[in-house]
Design an enzyme around this catalytic site. Structure first.
Site, PDB file in Angstrom:
ATOM      1  N   LYS A 124       4.241   1.381  -0.584  1.00 31.19           N
ATOM      2  CA  LYS A 124       4.018   2.644  -1.288  1.00 31.19           C
ATOM      3  C   LYS A 124       4.016   3.815  -0.307  1.00 31.19           C
ATOM      4  CE  LYS A 124      -0.073   3.930  -2.730  1.00 31.19           C
ATOM      5  NZ  LYS A 124      -1.344   4.018  -3.471  1.00 31.19           N
ATOM      6  N   ASP A 142       1.911   3.942  -7.828  1.00 32.25           N
ATOM      7  CA  ASP A 142       0.460   3.830  -7.702  1.00 32.25           C
ATOM      8  C   ASP A 142      -0.114   3.497  -9.075  1.00 32.25           C
ATOM      9  OD1 ASP A 142       0.639   6.162  -9.153  1.00 32.25           O
ATOM     10  OD2 ASP A 142      -0.633   7.340  -7.826  1.00 32.25           O
TER      11      ASP A 142
END
Length: 217
Positions: A124, A142
């Site tokens: 991420k 997320d």
């Protein structure tokens, strides 16, 4: 697993999100690739506002990998102690800075694999840097994007990796570069976890989520 929205529906959804926010950007404050990398690494289990408050002083003291290493773990920790898991994050900030110096000449690399070789940097974080610095269509999924992707069926998936692939596979190419910005901001301010603000949602009529809320609060 429910099917994602059709191509035409995806076009309509992202056209509206783009119209509402033509140039979305991350809410993390940064100066360059290095400070963005550190800010994103610090943001795990923390709010962007909380990270920004901590990094203003940190980046004044340590704006480069060399300065971050010189500041040391205790020095970094003193700046970020208001952030969750700050001691481990301070160690990672110093370790990734040292790794940048040793392996990359002090420069932030532009490949996902190289970024993920840095301490404390996962997929991420790497995707945020690739997208925000180099403009690549990397999708940083997320909790907000995971929720919005499944709730709206823009990008359904059983985990973050599946949602990332669903965005890449189903969102039209013209929207790929900014898709994760639009989705995270939509999840942060409109499609809230406990009570989505359906009454003020620009894509409510295209969203299959039920039951929808009726008040704008």
């Amino acid at each position: 697993m429910p099917a994602p929205l059709s191509f035409a529906e995806q076009q309509a959804v992202f056209s509206r999100l783009r119209a509402a926010n033509p140039h979305p950007v991350t809410e993390l404050e940064y100066r360059d690739a290095f400070t963005l990398l550190v800010a994103v690494a610090l943001s795990a289990q923390a709010t962007d506002a909380g990270v920004n408050k901590a990094t203003r002083g940190l980046f004044e003291a340590a704006p480069t990998p060399q300065a971050m290493v010189a500041l040391g773990v205790e020095g970094v920790a003193a700046h970020i102690r208001t952030i969750g898991l700050y001691r481990q994050k301070a160690r990672n900030a110093v370790a990734l800075s040292q790794r940048l110096i040793d392996a990359f000449g002090g420069q932030v690399p532009s490949s996902r694999a190289a970024l993920m070789s840095l301490p404390g940097v996962g997929r991420k974080t790497a995707n945020v840097v690739l997208n925000c610095i180099w403009g690549l269509p990397a999708q940083a999924v997320d909790t907000h994007i995971f929720r919005v992707g499944n709730r709206t069926r823009i990008a359904p998936g059983r985990d973050e990796a599946e949602v990332e692939r669903a965005i890449e596979d189903n969102v039209p190419a013209e929207f790929q570069a900014n898709a994760h910005h639009w989705l995270i901001l939509h999840g942060r301010y409109v499609c809230l976890a406990r009570r989505p603000r359906c009454a003020v949602c620009p894509i409510a009529d295209l969203c299959p989520y039920e039951p929808k809320t009726t008040d704008p609060a």
